[in-house]
Design a protein around this motif. Sequence first.
Motif, mmCIF file in Angstrom:
data_model
loop_
_atom_site.group_PDB
_atom_site.id
_atom_site.type_symbol
_atom_site.label_atom_id
_atom_site.label_comp_id
_atom_site.label_asym_id
_atom_site.label_seq_id
_atom_site.Cartn_x
_atom_site.Cartn_y
_atom_site.Cartn_z
ATOM 1 N N ASP A 291 0.817 -1.223 -0.119
ATOM 2 C CA ASP A 291 0.019 -0.043 -0.095
ATOM 3 C C ASP A 291 0.873 1.231 -0.005
ATOM 4 O O ASP A 291 0.589 2.300 -0.811
ATOM 5 N N ARG A 292 1.895 1.214 0.854
ATOM 6 C CA ARG A 292 2.784 2.283 0.965
ATOM 7 C C ARG A 292 3.547 2.651 -0.749
ATOM 8 O O ARG A 292 3.510 3.765 -1.055
ATOM 9 N N ALA A 293 3.862 1.555 -1.262
ATOM 10 C CA ALA A 293 4.499 1.686 -2.672
ATOM 11 C C ALA A 293 3.308 2.350 -3.485
ATOM 12 O O ALA A 293 3.688 3.130 -4.408
ATOM 13 N N GLN A 294 1.990 1.939 -3.438
ATOM 14 C CA GLN A 294 0.943 2.302 -4.275
ATOM 15 C C GLN A 294 0.733 3.703 -4.098
ATOM 16 O O GLN A 294 0.544 4.367 -5.242
ATOM 17 N N GLN A 295 0.998 4.084 -2.845
ATOM 18 C CA GLN A 295 0.641 5.678 -2.615
ATOM 19 C C GLN A 295 1.690 6.468 -3.332
ATOM 20 O O GLN A 295 1.520 7.502 -3.894
ATOM 21 N N VAL A 296 2.922 6.010 -3.299
ATOM 22 C CA VAL A 296 4.212 6.613 -3.816
ATOM 23 C C VAL A 296 3.988 6.665 -5.622
ATOM 24 O O VAL A 296 4.181 7.712 -5.910
ATOM 25 N N ALA A 297 3.389 5.422 -5.973
ATOM 26 C CA ALA A 297 3.401 5.218 -7.507
ATOM 27 C C ALA A 297 2.351 6.375 -7.836
ATOM 28 O O ALA A 297 2.423 7.058 -9.065
ATOM 29 N N ALA A 298 1.097 6.305 -7.159
ATOM 30 C CA ALA A 298 0.038 7.239 -7.741
ATOM 31 C C ALA A 298 0.650 8.766 -7.530
ATOM 32 O O ALA A 298 0.211 9.520 -8.464
ATOM 33 N N GLY A 299 1.049 9.168 -6.417
ATOM 34 C CA GLY A 299 1.286 10.409 -6.015
ATOM 35 C C GLY A 299 2.440 11.010 -6.993
ATOM 36 O O GLY A 299 2.322 12.153 -7.470
ATOM 37 N N THR A 300 3.782 10.190 -7.166
ATOM 38 C CA THR A 300 4.364 10.687 -8.015
ATOM 39 C C THR A 300 4.189 10.851 -9.615
ATOM 40 O O THR A 300 4.791 11.752 -10.055
ATOM 41 N N ASP A 301 3.285 9.784 -9.877
ATOM 42 C CA ASP A 301 2.802 9.788 -11.274
ATOM 43 C C ASP A 301 2.056 11.040 -11.549
ATOM 44 O O ASP A 301 2.206 11.695 -12.761
ATOM 45 N N ALA A 305 2.711 13.973 -14.147
ATOM 46 C CA ALA A 305 1.945 14.439 -15.190
ATOM 47 C C ALA A 305 1.839 15.880 -15.123
ATOM 48 O O ALA A 305 1.489 16.659 -16.077
ATOM 49 N N GLY A 306 1.803 16.446 -13.756
ATOM 50 C CA GLY A 306 1.480 18.038 -13.548
ATOM 51 C C GLY A 306 2.598 18.545 -14.139
ATOM 52 O O GLY A 306 2.440 19.765 -14.663
ATOM 53 N N PHE A 307 3.911 18.375 -14.000
ATOM 54 C CA PHE A 307 5.264 18.821 -14.613
ATOM 55 C C PHE A 307 4.591 18.746 -15.849
ATOM 56 O O PHE A 307 5.194 20.093 -16.712
ATOM 57 N N ALA A 308 4.415 17.892 -16.680
ATOM 58 C CA ALA A 308 4.344 17.811 -18.278
ATOM 59 C C ALA A 308 3.215 18.766 -18.621
ATOM 60 O O ALA A 308 3.462 19.309 -19.509
#
Length: 527
Positions: A291-301, A305-308
């Motif tokens: 769950d912790r890894a998925q939080q990181v994956a979702a948030g950093t992705d 995307a916001g940067f792009a």
Amino acid sequence: MRPTTTPRTRRPRRRLLGALCLVLAAITMAGCAVGPDTGPPLIVQDGGGAGAGATSTPPRPPTLSAPRSDLAWRTCPTNLASRFGLPAPGGDVRVDCATFEATVTPGVATRDTVSVAAVRFRLTSTPASGAPLVVTSGTDMPSAVAGLLLADGPGRALLADHPLVAVDRRGTGSSGPLDCFTSQERSVVLANGLTPSTRDAQARGDLLATTAGEAADACTETISPYQLAFTSANAAGDLEQLRRTWGVDRIGILGVGSGADVALAYAGLYRDRVGRLILDTPTAYGASVRDRAQQVAAGTDAAVAGFASDCASQGCPLGSDPGAAIRSLVQRGAQGGLGDLTDSDVLAALSTEIALTTTDRASTITRVAGLLAEPASPAFAAAVDRARALRGTDGQLLSRCNDASSSIGRSDVSALQQAWQSRYPYTGSDTALSLLRCSGWPAGPAAPRPLGFDVPLLVLTSGFDTINGGTGAGALTPLIITAGGTASTITYDGPGFGVTAHSDCAADIVNRYARSGDVPPSGACPS
């Protein structure tokens, strides 16, 4: 007897017995006018944050005190800012260093100690009576980096009343970090198993798991019996030793990123010693590894995307479709099209450079996009090296594994990689693969959960957090409510590692909370 850890070449390895000696170095955005008691200025949300429904009147927050006795501060021996590629704080900022001894196993009788280093930031005008705020960035980066970003940006406002004392997590930092991987093991792990012979996902994952397991065995041999002594709970014990050294009743803690893990562990172990608790872009404390890894994956992705999107809006060097350009660059790295650089290197450089910004949003986007547009340039190679040096040391890798209280199987990682690759197209696959970096390590102890809070919590979160993602704050809500705590959540969508270091509005809110212990209504700061 405190032998030092030394680099190794190949097995057999000399087993280090007795006490373990570690030297841990601790080595602008749009503002807003906020009146004395108005809280965040842009949007005030209903509800008041976690636990807002309490009916009883809480007692007044405790007062923070200046140290009755202090560390032996001295001028830092080197220029910290230049070591990290950051600008030096203004001339009126004083930067001092000190060390203190802490038991290697807090709460367990032993004569073995670790030597923990701290960096203090203050103005020439900071009052001697000012109570310090302890800064920790956990395993994300050396805490000195978080301190420098605060002292050089909007967070500098805190120094008018409070010295900031950045304390590196044990085993990390620039003052004698753990060194128990071979250079080859470290390279394979940081590349998430990518080599010229492991281009397909199965072979890559197998190599990463095997290499990580060998490195785990090596580290166990090198630092036994303390191979599981690098948890966030033990890092919290180091902060408790600092409090006792200072001779104060309570301390205020500013946990940035995974430093929030250390702050919450401290609250779980030493509830009645917490004077202020600030969680700045926190991680999902206590969540399962998956769950912790998925939080990181979702948030950093979402952050990438916001940067792009911003990049496209201002016509950056990545062309008309920056998102496609970034995905293409990551794919080239995965296929060996960037020479020695991998897809993991591309993502690490991108996320680190955005995190360490010290300029305005538009300038940050232009600079980072320029780096990505020239992946063969020396500047991009330097960005990769900086990311590895700040975020990929042996001590950081080992400590993250110490904090994993559950394990995840090789086949599970393969399934997650496939699922997350489509769900989180920028960072999903890399984040899933990174779970294999802890192969070979036993599950560590469960993180201590706070059973209550004597002070309200101030939580700051950012949708532009490229290190841990901006979803950790929401994941903490059940923990805070279950413990009967109250919290105010301040949101901010600008780039940079830590909201306090990059938002004048947020820094003002943190400063007022540090002085009074009162939190404003939940709301948002402009970016």
